[in-house]
Design an enzyme around this catalytic site. Structure first.
Site, PDB file in Angstrom:
ATOM      1  CG  PHE A 146      -2.879  -7.927  -1.920  1.00 13.74           C
ATOM      2  CD1 PHE A 146      -3.575  -6.863  -2.728  1.00 13.74           C
ATOM      3  CD2 PHE A 146      -1.840  -7.170  -1.256  1.00 13.74           C
ATOM      4  CE1 PHE A 146      -3.550  -5.377  -2.670  1.00 13.74           C
ATOM      5  CE2 PHE A 146      -1.527  -5.895  -1.347  1.00 13.74           C
ATOM      6  CZ  PHE A 146      -2.326  -4.967  -1.898  1.00 13.74           C
ATOM      7  CG  ASP A 231       3.787 -11.740  -0.244  1.00 16.51           C
ATOM      8  OD1 ASP A 231       4.435 -11.081   0.455  1.00 16.51           O
ATOM      9  OD2 ASP A 231       3.110 -10.942  -1.315  1.00 16.51           O
ATOM     10  CE  LYS A 260       0.241  -5.542   5.033  1.00 17.69           C
ATOM     11  NZ  LYS A 260       0.298  -6.029   3.638  1.00 17.69           N
TER      12      LYS A 260
HETATM   13  C1  PLP Z   1       0.446  -5.959   2.251  1.00 16.14           C
HETATM   14  C2  PLP Z   1       0.918  -6.860   1.216  1.00 16.14           C
HETATM   15  C3  PLP Z   1       1.790  -6.652   0.180  1.00 16.14           C
HETATM   16  C4  PLP Z   1       2.013  -5.130  -0.280  1.00 16.14           C
HETATM   17  O1  PLP Z   1       2.558  -4.464   1.026  1.00 16.14           O
HETATM   18  P1  PLP Z   1       2.833  -2.723   0.986  1.00 16.14           P
HETATM   19  O2  PLP Z   1       3.847  -2.505   2.090  1.00 16.14           O
HETATM   20  O3  PLP Z   1       1.460  -2.272   0.944  1.00 16.14           O
HETATM   21  O4  PLP Z   1       3.359  -2.661  -0.573  1.00 16.14           O
HETATM   22  C5  PLP Z   1       2.069  -7.742  -0.572  1.00 16.14           C
HETATM   23  N1  PLP Z   1       2.067  -8.789  -0.039  1.00 16.14           N
HETATM   24  C6  PLP Z   1       1.233  -9.138   0.665  1.00 16.14           C
HETATM   25  C7  PLP Z   1       1.013 -10.665   1.033  1.00 16.14           C
HETATM   26  C8  PLP Z   1       0.819  -7.964   1.796  1.00 16.14           C
HETATM   27  O5  PLP Z   1      -0.261  -8.694   2.687  1.00 16.14           O
END
Ligand code: PLP
Length: 426
Positions: A146, A231, A260
């Protein structure tokens, strides 16, 4: 847990009325919300009915300092009274200080740099543009990944239900089976601009990449001259017990995405580029953001990082996470098959698809957890959560599991507000 003084049962007229208004005013992309929340304190939140919940999701790994932490409140209030926003024709002291601090905490070498944006998705978009600057167009990501919902980030996200309604997406992305080194070696070639991986796949159910897997990812990208982008939107900022999860794998990536937890709830994202070569690939005019790096968000993030350091929250996160794992496993409950993850990013795995029912019963009993997979609930509580607070949930878990799997479960509707109080509420 519901306060003893709060209404003992029924969704409550106020909640029902606000949810009704919600449905008439908001785009329905999130489904029907479960609660109308009003305030928080530490690891606790209260809904508008006065019911109290232990927040074991923390805004999905966002509220690192919990709710209403004085350091964050003071930093945001002070900065709001001073300077909220300036354009990126100018800079501010919090912006420079935050970039320096992030680079220091990441152990980034001289010549590294930070780009600030407003979300995880935007951090990934910046990484995609960085990757394009290699002159190659292939991107390799993992099955289960994700990375966000914009049409670029969505191309890297794996889940078909998220992607398919919006295809065609950014071309050139290949997904490889998670954790499979041979598949990485086969997919990452001299046409690959970047390999993008989460050190622990959050949305896929808190699935950690092993140290060996992440080190192999570093090796294969190095061999073909592709970027390794990690990420860490969910795993970064102390969530797994170190500032960044990559530090536990003992490697240096080319770029890391953050969001986050960084602002403790104030929106901010970042792309960190490691070393002078990668950090000069995007040149003036090639990328930008109106809000990115504004003094308000940067002051919030500085307060988060200072507090994690000052309160020793990394060590606490390791201890609390290990305590949680031990305590859950010590229950010896037949429906609990394991605990995955690191620090305070955890999944409790279940023998069967009981996560949705479990989360509903947990909520009714005053615990916010996330059914991240049909057979797993995710816990990503504030890093300030105490072991005593975690024990409240562990102690309640056998009863919640029994309720979730009872043949005559009163209801499995996760969308209705709480309709019963528990006697064992603290
Ligand atoms: C939540 C998340 C995203 C997206 O972040 P947003 O602030 O919702 O755009 C991207 N990568 C990972 C691993 C995430 O957990």
């Amino acid at each position: 847990m519901p306060d003893p003084t709060a209404p003992a049962s029924g969704p409550g007229a106020a909640t029902a009325a606000w949810l009704e208004r919600y449905e008439h005013a908001l785009l329905t992309v999130f489904g029907r919300p479960q609660l109308v929340l009003e305030r928080g304190e530490g690891a606790w939140v209260w809904d508008i009915e006065g019911r109290r919940y232990l927040d074991l999701v923390g805004g999905i790994a966002v509220n690192a300092l919990g709710h209403n932490h004085p350091a964050l409140v003071v930093a945001v209030s002070k900065q709001a009274g001073q300077l909220v926003h300036v354009s990126n024709f100018y800079t501010s002291v919090p912006q420079v200080e935050l970039a320096e601090r992030v680079l220091r905490l990441a152990g980034a070498p001289e010549g590294s740099a930070v780009f600030f944006c407003n979300s995880g998705t935007e951090a990934i978009e910046a990484a995609v543009k960085l990757a394009r600057r290699t002159g190659r167009t292939g991107i390799v990501a993992a099955e289960g990944a994700f990375h966000g919902r914009s049409t670029g980030a969505l191309a890297l996200t794996h889940k078909a239900a998220y992607r398919e309604p919006f295809e065609p997406l950014l071309p050139g992305v290949t997904h490889v089976p998670w954790g499979d080194v041979a598949a990485l070696r086969a997919a990452v070639t001299d046409e690959t601009s970047a390999l993008v991986l989460e050190p622990i796949q959050g949305e896929a159910g808190v699935r950690p990449g092993t140290r060996d897997y992440l080190r192999a990812a570093r090796a294969v990208t190095h061999d073909v001259g592709a970027l390794l982008v990690l990420d860490e939107v969910q795993t970064g900022i102390g969530r797994t017990g170190t500032w960044f999860a990559f530090q536990q794998a003992g490697l240096v990536p080319d770029a890391v995405t953050l969001a986050k937890g960084l602002g403790g709830g104030v929106p901010i994202g970042a792309l960190v580029t490691f070393g002078p070569q990668v950090s000069t690939m995007l040149t003036p005019g090639m990328h930008g953001s109106t809000f990115g790096g504004n003094p308000l968000a940067c002051a919030a993030a500085l307060a988060v990082l200072e507090t994690i350091e000052g309160e020793g929250l990394l060590a606490h996160t390791v201890e609390a996470g290990e305590h949680l794992e031990r305590a859950v496993l010590a229950l010896g409950h037949p429906l609990v098959t394991g605990v995955r993850g690191a620090g305070l990013l955890r999944a409790i795995t279940l023998a069967g698809d009981h996560a949705v029912a479990l989360a509903a019963h947990a909520r009714d009993a005053g615990f916010i957890v996330n059914p991240v997979a049909p057979d797993a609930i995710r816990l990503a509580p504030p890093l300030v959560v105490t072991t005593a607070e975690l024990d409240l949930f562990v102690d309640a878990l056998p009863g919640l599991l029994d309720a979730a799997t009872a043949p005559a479960t009163p209801r499995q509707d996760t969308t209705a507000p709480p309709d019963r109080a528990t006697k064992d509420a603290p």
